[in-house]
Enzyme design. Structure first.
Site, mmCIF file in Angstrom:
data_model
loop_
_atom_site.group_PDB
_atom_site.id
_atom_site.type_symbol
_atom_site.label_atom_id
_atom_site.label_comp_id
_atom_site.label_asym_id
_atom_site.label_seq_id
_atom_site.Cartn_x
_atom_site.Cartn_y
_atom_site.Cartn_z
ATOM 1 N N LYS A 25 16.091 33.596 9.948
ATOM 2 C CA LYS A 25 15.034 34.458 9.401
ATOM 3 C C LYS A 25 15.405 35.933 9.529
ATOM 4 O O LYS A 25 15.259 36.706 8.582
ATOM 5 C CB LYS A 25 13.735 34.144 10.152
ATOM 6 C CG LYS A 25 12.533 34.979 9.753
ATOM 7 C CD LYS A 25 11.238 34.280 10.118
ATOM 8 C CE LYS A 25 10.758 34.557 11.531
ATOM 9 N NZ LYS A 25 10.283 35.932 11.737
ATOM 10 N N SER A 26 15.884 36.325 10.703
ATOM 11 C CA SER A 26 16.213 37.748 10.911
ATOM 12 C C SER A 26 17.329 38.189 9.964
ATOM 13 O O SER A 26 17.254 39.249 9.340
ATOM 14 C CB SER A 26 16.668 37.974 12.355
ATOM 15 O OG SER A 26 15.598 37.815 13.241
ATOM 16 N N GLY A 97 5.760 40.578 10.682
ATOM 17 C CA GLY A 97 5.922 41.818 11.437
ATOM 18 C C GLY A 97 7.288 42.443 11.198
ATOM 19 O O GLY A 97 7.418 43.670 11.111
ATOM 20 N N ARG A 125 -1.227 43.807 15.317
ATOM 21 C CA ARG A 125 0.059 43.983 16.023
ATOM 22 C C ARG A 125 0.449 45.459 16.112
ATOM 23 O O ARG A 125 0.216 46.223 15.187
ATOM 24 C CB ARG A 125 1.144 43.143 15.341
ATOM 25 C CG ARG A 125 0.798 41.659 15.477
ATOM 26 C CD ARG A 125 1.911 40.773 15.045
ATOM 27 N NE ARG A 125 3.083 40.910 15.892
ATOM 28 C CZ ARG A 125 4.250 40.361 15.610
ATOM 29 N NH1 ARG A 125 4.389 39.663 14.510
ATOM 30 N NH2 ARG A 125 5.272 40.507 16.425
ATOM 31 N N ASP A 318 12.578 34.821 21.266
ATOM 32 C CA ASP A 318 11.838 33.882 20.414
ATOM 33 C C ASP A 318 11.939 32.433 20.898
ATOM 34 O O ASP A 318 11.234 31.560 20.394
ATOM 35 C CB ASP A 318 12.339 33.986 18.968
ATOM 36 C CG ASP A 318 11.978 35.332 18.339
ATOM 37 O OD1 ASP A 318 11.018 35.982 18.816
ATOM 38 O OD2 ASP A 318 12.665 35.747 17.381
ATOM 39 N N LYS A 345 3.705 39.125 20.244
ATOM 40 C CA LYS A 345 4.311 38.401 19.115
ATOM 41 C C LYS A 345 3.181 37.921 18.194
ATOM 42 O O LYS A 345 2.081 38.447 18.250
ATOM 43 C CB LYS A 345 5.158 37.241 19.652
ATOM 44 C CG LYS A 345 6.375 37.717 20.452
ATOM 45 C CD LYS A 345 7.310 38.545 19.599
ATOM 46 C CE LYS A 345 8.417 39.180 20.412
ATOM 47 N NZ LYS A 345 9.192 40.146 19.623
ATOM 48 N N ARG A 349 2.123 34.893 23.473
ATOM 49 C CA ARG A 349 2.784 33.592 23.708
ATOM 50 C C ARG A 349 2.789 33.171 25.167
ATOM 51 O O ARG A 349 3.125 32.021 25.471
ATOM 52 C CB ARG A 349 4.216 33.605 23.149
ATOM 53 C CG ARG A 349 4.235 33.534 21.641
ATOM 54 C CD ARG A 349 5.646 33.419 21.078
ATOM 55 N NE ARG A 349 5.585 33.324 19.621
ATOM 56 C CZ ARG A 349 6.521 33.767 18.803
ATOM 57 N NH1 ARG A 349 7.594 34.356 19.290
ATOM 58 N NH2 ARG A 349 6.381 33.630 17.496
ATOM 59 N N ARG A 391 5.905 29.369 16.462
ATOM 60 C CA ARG A 391 6.751 28.934 17.581
ATOM 61 C C ARG A 391 5.943 28.262 18.690
ATOM 62 O O ARG A 391 6.454 27.370 19.359
ATOM 63 C CB ARG A 391 7.569 30.111 18.108
ATOM 64 C CG ARG A 391 8.492 30.699 17.041
ATOM 65 C CD ARG A 391 9.661 31.428 17.641
ATOM 66 N NE ARG A 391 10.187 32.434 16.730
ATOM 67 C CZ ARG A 391 10.945 32.194 15.666
ATOM 68 N NH1 ARG A 391 11.283 30.952 15.361
ATOM 69 N NH2 ARG A 391 11.362 33.180 14.899
#
Ligand code: S3P
Length: 431
Positions: A25-26, A97, A125, A318, A345, A349, A391
């Site tokens: 994804k990044s 984000g 956020r 992550d 996040k 989390r 996640r």
């Protein structure tokens, strides 16, 4: 509007087989962004069809960039550093984000005004972390609640180079500053307490930017044009980590995950799991630019608790939810230090995982910014909540596979953010 979905999970015996996971994804966000700012057609293989990457693609289409798919190749017709057009409407980032924070840095250098909005989740956020450095660069940028929350409004134009010492190890902040620096006359430098993921640096360099990685930070020289390239996106190690932990936990498991990114700033999970006694090997390593990859082979192994120091956290940020799951079923105590960033996040989390794991019978304590988990013999199936976070959902699904008794997770639609095929892929290797 996405339809809410619950998923029922039964414990399984073991995982056997070969799989692939969606593209990282990044890296994919950067490929789309840098492709759009380069001159010429960038061809990207393996771009995932996940929500967040789709939001990035949509934002650039809204600024006049043609992005299309031809079988498994995504083609981005880049128009150069100054080729974006003013969007007709606010740019909508959904829940992404990464898109919002990094795009803010790109928009800083455009000679038009733009607004970035998103869904309810992203609207809570923190954004001051990018608003502040970009303001220091002379950019007119504003956000709700005195610069803290989306929407963001950016009046782009002149950008001043800066030397910025970031107190948080964050690739999103670093990337926003580097992109803004690309539009300045001069050299911009970003320093961090611990190096965060370096995908932006690698990709910018690959496309021809004048960027230097030094011991204490990264610097970029403004103004150089980027040239289109061909890219292959390796699998996302964050997505792979759910299968890596599940195979480690289930007796008799043996899986291979093909072509996964093993960039050292991302692959802390491999180190942590090895420290815990997991049986993991990387084979078929490829060193191709801009990102290395390998196949990962995992076999069942009994694991033990470890202490993970705060300097390791950026490379496993992550993967922490699923590391909490493994710690809960490992022998002895696991201590993980310096987890404050985990609270901001997609959800907090620490709270979301504590909630789920405690309801399954885990021993999970929070001490300041540290988490202390004492392994238990077994977890029990339970009614679980994703808190809208992909996640948290996938990590709790792994806990449920290894538990005694059935579980159900509320909000399973959240996986589409990074890994829409997660439950199907899991089913394909379940015995
Ligand atoms: C990301 C950076 C990390 C990470 C996020 C993706 C990126 O966030 O948690 O999932 O692609 O740059 P921070 O920069 O806030 O640490």
């Amino acid at each position: 509007k996405v339809k809410k979905m619950n998923i029922k999970i039964k414990p399984v015996k073991k995982l056997i087989g070969d799989i692939t996971v969606p593209g990282d994804k990044s890296i994919s966000h950067r490929a789309l962004m840098i492709g759009a700012l380069a001159l010429g057609s960038t061809r990207i293989k393996g771009l995932p069809e996940s929500d967040d990457c789709n939001y990035t693609a949509k934002a650039f289409r809204d600024m006049g960039i043609d992005i299309r798919k031809e079988s498994d190749v995504t083609i981005v017709d880049g128009k150069g550093l100054h080729g974006l057009k003013k969007p007709d409407n606010p740019l909508y980032m959904g829940n992404s984000g990464t898109t919002m924070r990094i795009l803010a840095g790109i928009l800083a250098g455009q000679d038009f005004e733009s607004t970035l909005t998103g869904d309810a989740g992203i609207s809570a956020r923190p954004m001051r972390r990018v608003v502040e450095p970009l303001s220091m660069m002379g950019v007119k940028i504003s956000a709700k609640c005195d610069g803290e929350y989306p929407p963001l409004t950016i009046v782009g134009g002149e950008v001043r180079p800066i030397i910025y010492k970031n107190l948080i190890a964050s690739a999103q902040i670093k990337s926003a500053i580097l992109f803004a620096g690309l539009y300045s006359k001069g050299t911009t430098k970003v320093m961090e307490p611990v190096r965060s993921r370096d995908h932006t640096e690698r990709m910018l360099k690959y496309f021809g930017a004048k960027i230097k990685i030094e011991a204490k930070g990264v610097s970029i020289k403004g103004g150089s044009e980027l040239r289109a390239r061909q890219l292959k996106i390796p699998g996302d190690i964050s997505s792979a980590s759910f299968f890596i932990v599940a195979a480690t936990l289930l007796k008799g498991s043996r899986i291979k995950i093909r072509d996964v990114s093993i960039n050292p700033t991302r692959a802390g999970i491999l180190k942590v799991l090895s420290m815990m006694g997991a049986d993991i090997r990387t084979v078929n390593r490829k060193r191709q630019a801009p990102e290395p990859s390998a196949d990962i082979i995992v076999k069942y192994s009994r694991t033990r608790g470890v202490t993970i120091n705060k300097d390791m956290v950026p490379s496993i940020i992550d993967e922490l939810p699923v590391i909490f799951v493994l710690a809960s079923l490992s022998k002895g105590v696991t201590v993980i230090e310096g987890l404050q960033e985990l609270r901001v996040k997609e959800t907090d989390r620490i709270t979301s995982m504590q909630n789920g794991l405690e309801s399954m019978g885990a021993c999970f304590k929070v001490e300041g910014h540290n988490v202390v988990i004492k392994g238990v013999k077994n977890l029990k199936g339970a009614m679980l909540k994703s808190f809208g976070d992909h996640r948290t959902c996938m990590a709790l699904a792994v806990a449920a596979l290894a538990a005694e008794g059935d579980s159900e997770i509320e909000g399973a639609e959240s996986v589409s953010k990074s890994f829409p095929e997660f439950f199907d892929e899991l089913a394909s290797i379940t015995l």
